[in-house]
Design a protein around this motif. Structure first.
Motif, mmCIF file in Angstrom:
data_model
loop_
_atom_site.group_PDB
_atom_site.id
_atom_site.type_symbol
_atom_site.label_atom_id
_atom_site.label_comp_id
_atom_site.label_asym_id
_atom_site.label_seq_id
_atom_site.Cartn_x
_atom_site.Cartn_y
_atom_site.Cartn_z
ATOM 1 N N ASP A 67 -21.526 6.200 -40.704
ATOM 2 C CA ASP A 67 -20.729 7.106 -39.873
ATOM 3 C C ASP A 67 -20.638 8.429 -40.633
ATOM 4 O O ASP A 67 -19.761 8.628 -41.475
ATOM 5 N N ILE A 68 -21.579 9.320 -40.350
ATOM 6 C CA ILE A 68 -21.690 10.578 -41.082
ATOM 7 C C ILE A 68 -21.385 11.730 -40.131
ATOM 8 O O ILE A 68 -22.109 11.961 -39.163
ATOM 9 N N ALA A 69 -20.289 12.429 -40.403
ATOM 10 C CA ALA A 69 -19.866 13.553 -39.546
ATOM 11 C C ALA A 69 -19.437 14.701 -40.453
ATOM 12 O O ALA A 69 -18.328 14.689 -40.994
ATOM 13 N N ILE A 70 -20.317 15.672 -40.640
ATOM 14 C CA ILE A 70 -20.040 16.792 -41.540
ATOM 15 C C ILE A 70 -20.259 18.098 -40.778
ATOM 16 O O ILE A 70 -21.394 18.569 -40.645
ATOM 17 N N PRO A 71 -19.212 18.693 -40.284
ATOM 18 C CA PRO A 71 -19.372 19.967 -39.563
ATOM 19 C C PRO A 71 -19.516 21.137 -40.531
ATOM 20 O O PRO A 71 -19.009 21.118 -41.647
ATOM 21 N N GLY A 72 -20.225 22.139 -40.109
ATOM 22 C CA GLY A 72 -20.306 23.364 -40.894
ATOM 23 C C GLY A 72 -21.103 23.213 -42.178
ATOM 24 O O GLY A 72 -22.001 22.382 -42.298
ATOM 25 N N THR A 73 -20.744 24.034 -43.156
ATOM 26 C CA THR A 73 -21.477 24.131 -44.412
ATOM 27 C C THR A 73 -20.639 23.552 -45.547
ATOM 28 O O THR A 73 -19.437 23.769 -45.622
ATOM 29 N N VAL A 74 -21.295 22.811 -46.443
ATOM 30 C CA VAL A 74 -20.629 22.259 -47.627
ATOM 31 C C VAL A 74 -21.221 22.918 -48.861
ATOM 32 O O VAL A 74 -22.450 23.024 -48.999
ATOM 33 N N TRP A 75 -20.363 23.361 -49.757
ATOM 34 C CA TRP A 75 -20.795 23.997 -51.000
ATOM 35 C C TRP A 75 -21.022 22.897 -52.034
ATOM 36 O O TRP A 75 -20.083 22.319 -52.576
#
Length: 392
Positions: A274-282
């Motif tokens: 269950d992978i839900a990563i919105p936008g940008t991750v630094w």
């Protein structure tokens, strides 16, 4: 009551690098029996062994030294390498290969703290194997040198237990040696992987393709082991694993790909993600996917067969959270804090791999300004990686 092992055997057993060296040596060469032996003019004693041939030797077991080629190595003070006994003019009529039933063989000198001959790093196999390649021999000689250095370091540590500065210096030298060793192994490994890739591209019968894929998988496993050892050395020498962070827009896709790769290596297991990563991750994308790979590998190895492994990744309140959970035996509370120590071994389970995966995952978490925690209760274990997301 089990008799105490001889001091020479205890000295080798105390070296944490030896099981890893034997494992990598077997993977590199294809030898299915590799060991460290203490050799004197009158005795041959097993100190450490990796035996996939059911040869039957255990640490402390002796052989008649006069029947071994290790005695020849001791007398000549030189390495012996045999690719194919039956075609070797020097050894084809020697009684030793007939007695122990091998076609390929290598034995490399190991020296003690005084520089005197201690024994050998040796291996054999009933099959002919290409052992005499110069790069392979050089890498194995470096392994023998590492054991010699380790014996020296441990002896000095025992003699000067109160001299903490000397102990620290010895540890640094040992880890520097591991780092250099990893680079020296990469050159022949790259050739092996390239050759396996060419064989698969050329096609051929099913047997040849199976062999090529096996070579490639074994080479890739050695590569991962080298990466782990180098990360361990870098982490200890530099005060942690250095990494560069950048804005990553496709972290979810990279994590999903890692799940697929682990699933393909364990086709009989189920991984629920269950992978839900919105936008940008630094973050450093490669290092974060390495954390997931290490955690998944651990869960698939030690989780109960027939039960799914769960992966969840999300961003909440500016924190990136990655969790891997499995069912199985509950980890005792007193062992939880030891899981992230390098080379730590649980006596209740057989050791698989180098024992560095969780340590490296923890170091990567710290390098991102986060942490790695573990919770285990009621047959359910979950590792959770957290770090600032730095969403933009």
């Amino acid at each position: 009551m089990t008799p105490a092992l001889p001091p020479s055997v205890q000295a080798v057993q105390a070296l944490p690098c030896v099981p890893d060296i034997l494992s990598v040596m077997a993977e590199m060469t294809g030898l299915r029996f590799v060991c460290v032996a203490h050799v004197t003019p009158t005795s041959w004693t097993t100190c450490a062994v990796l035996d996939q041939l059911d040869f039957g030797l255990q640490p402390g077991d002796p052989l008649d030294v006069s029947t071994t080629l290790c005695d020849t190595v001791r007398q000549a003070d030189a390495t012996i390498v045999i690719d194919h006994v039956s075609q070797d003019d020097l050894f084809k009529d020697h009684p030793c290969p007939r007695q122990y039933g091998f076609e390929s063989y290598i034995s490399i000198p190991i020296y003690d703290v005084s520089g005197a001959f201690f024994g050998t790093l040796c291996g054999l196999d009933p099959r002919p194997l290409r052992l005499s390649d110069a790069k392979t021999v050089k890498s194995l000689e470096l392994f023998a040198q590492l054991i010699s250095k380790q014996l020296e370091a441990e002896r000095r540590h025992a003699d000067r237990i109160s001299e903490l500065s000397d102990e620290k210096t010895t540890a640094l030298l040992r880890e520097q040696f591991i780092a250099v060793l990893g680079h020296d192994i990469r050159t022949p490994l790259s050739s092996i992987l390239h050759g396996a890739q060419i064989l698969q591209q050329r096609g051929g019968d099913a047997t040849m393709l199976t062999i090529a894929r096996t070579i490639q998988r074994s080479g890739q496993r050695i590569g991962r082991m080298i990466d782990d050892v180098l990360d361990f050395a870098r982490g200890r020498l530099g005060g942690g694993i250095a990494l560069e962070r950048e804005p990553v827009d496709d972290l979810a896709d990279a994590l999903a790909q890692t799940v697929l790769e682990c699933q393909s290596e364990h086709p009989r297991r189920t991984i629920v993600s269950d992978i839900a990563i919105p936008g940008t991750v630094w973050c450093n994308r490669d290092r974060v996917t390495q954390v997931l790979s290490n955690l998944l590998t651990n869960a698939l190895r030690y989780g109960a067969a027939g039960t799914p492994v769960h992966v969840a990744a999300q961003v909440e309140d500016g924190t990136f959270r990655l969790a891997v959970a499995n069912q199985g035996e509950t980890i005792a509370q007193e062992k939880l804090g030891k899981l992230f120590q390098p080379y730590w071994r649980d006596d209740g389970h057989p050791q698989r791999g180098l024992g560095l995966g969780l340590y490296i995952a923890s170091e990567i978490a710290h390098a991102h300004g986060g942490g790695l925690q573990v919770l285990s209760r009621d047959g359910h274990t979950v590792f959770t990686y957290t770090a600032p997301a730095g969403l933009r």
